[in-house]
Design a protein around this motif. Structure first.
Motif, PDB file in Angstrom:
ATOM      1  N   PRO A 133       0.798  -1.232   0.000  1.00  0.00           N
ATOM      2  CA  PRO A 133       0.000   0.000   0.000  1.00  0.00           C
ATOM      3  C   PRO A 133       0.828   1.279   0.000  1.00  0.00           C
ATOM      4  N   ALA A 134       2.089   1.180   0.427  1.00  0.00           N
ATOM      5  CA  ALA A 134       2.963   2.361   0.457  1.00  0.00           C
ATOM      6  C   ALA A 134       4.089   2.180  -0.541  1.00  0.00           C
ATOM      7  N   ASN A 153       9.997   6.253   9.014  1.00  0.00           N
ATOM      8  CA  ASN A 153       9.198   5.041   8.785  1.00  0.00           C
ATOM      9  C   ASN A 153       9.488   4.403   7.429  1.00  0.00           C
ATOM     10  N   TYR A 154      10.112   5.149   6.516  1.00  0.00           N
ATOM     11  CA  TYR A 154      10.457   4.600   5.206  1.00  0.00           C
ATOM     12  C   TYR A 154      11.821   3.905   5.202  1.00  0.00           C
ATOM     13  N   ASP A 199      12.558  12.887  13.367  1.00  0.00           N
ATOM     14  CA  ASP A 199      11.553  12.032  12.735  1.00  0.00           C
ATOM     15  C   ASP A 199      11.750  11.906  11.226  1.00  0.00           C
ATOM     16  N   LYS A 200      12.822  12.488  10.704  1.00  0.00           N
ATOM     17  CA  LYS A 200      13.072  12.402   9.267  1.00  0.00           C
ATOM     18  C   LYS A 200      14.559  12.503   8.990  1.00  0.00           C
ATOM     19  N   VAL A 213      14.326   2.361  -5.197  1.00  0.00           N
ATOM     20  CA  VAL A 213      14.894   1.043  -5.494  1.00  0.00           C
ATOM     21  C   VAL A 213      15.239   0.319  -4.193  1.00  0.00           C
ATOM     22  N   TYR A 214      15.853   1.043  -3.273  1.00  0.00           N
ATOM     23  CA  TYR A 214      16.213   0.495  -1.958  1.00  0.00           C
ATOM     24  C   TYR A 214      14.978  -0.038  -1.230  1.00  0.00           C
ATOM     25  N   ARG A 215      13.883   0.717  -1.277  1.00  0.00           N
ATOM     26  CA  ARG A 215      12.668   0.291  -0.597  1.00  0.00           C
ATOM     27  C   ARG A 215      12.041  -0.920  -1.283  1.00  0.00           C
TER      28      ARG A 215
END
Length: 235
Positions: A133-134, A153-154, A199-200, A213-215
């Motif tokens: 979904p993400a 979170n990514y 948080d980022k 690509v990493y994700r």
């Protein structure tokens, strides 16, 4: 050929994939060709829409490289078919992924929504859709125009990153390199950043494709690892 998986649903992505393959000129496959084994270099198209979002993973038999012209034609037809159904294939560049070696068909039947196989050149091409979904990263503005920010979170704990990750120090108005490209970022580091109110993280605009690509590699390699654990007695 449609190989029905245990997760199969007749989604718009399935119909668009079928339509795209039917319009793509393919040569006859060699007798007995099968896409159950393949080199770890595969092509992935990110799809994001209201019906479903995820990765369409394209692999071919043996060590034969996927034809770039074939991929371009396939994506043109795929985007057209999705647009007719009010869905969208990402405009993100096609992602060439480095995945773990795996029996592709067995993995797809176990983990994908659907698997389609078709003749291609002297062998066969296989396409499997994995829901996520993400699927695309939501990048946000950073303090400099050549940088973007990305939520923690990514970032996958205990993973090797494919681009430099920076943290921003507002008091000094400086970016500090936190994890260099090719290094691993650990879960305890991410948790420590959170406790410090971070948080980022930040990456160069030119590295956004590599971050996606990493994700994608992280998501799909996790799926392969789960498949191997579940199938250990059979492999």
């Amino acid at each position: 050929t449609l190989v029905v998986t245990k997760h199969f649903q007749e989604s718009v992505v399935f119909h668009a994939t079928r339509e795209a393959l039917s319009k793509t000129a393919l040569k006859a496959a060699a007798q007995g060709a099968t896409a159950t084994q393949y080199a770890p270099d595969v092509v992935c198209i990110a799809i994001e829409g209201s019906d479903c979002s995820g990765y369409l993973v394209i692999a071919t038999t043996g060590s034969e490289k996927l034809d770039e012209k074939f991929i371009r034609q396939l994506k043109i037809y795929l985007v057209s078919a999705l647009n007719k159904r009010d869905e969208n294939a990402s405009t993100e560049k096609d992602m060439h992924l480095n995945l773990q070696m795996v029996p592709f068909e067995k993995w797809a039947v176990q983990s994908a929504e659907f698997l389609r196989r078709s003749a291609h050149a002297t062998g066969e091409v296989a396409m499997a859709f994995f829901r996520n979904p993400a699927v695309l990263t939501q990048f946000a503005a950073s303090e400099r125009s050549n940088m973007v920010s990305v939520g923690l979170n990514y970032i996958q704990p205990d993973s090797v990153v494919k681009c430099n990750l920076y943290i921003y120090l507002p008091n000094n108005e400086r970016y500090i390199l936190y994890t260099p490209r090719g290094s691993k970022i650990y879960g305890n580091q991410i948790e420590k950043l959170k406790t410090q109110g971070v948080d980022k993280m930040h990456i160069l605009v030119e590295d956004t494709h590599q971050f996606n690509v990493y994700r994608a590699e992280g998501f799909l390699n996790d799926s392969i690892s789960s498949f191997k654990r579940e199938s250990e007695p059979e492999l």
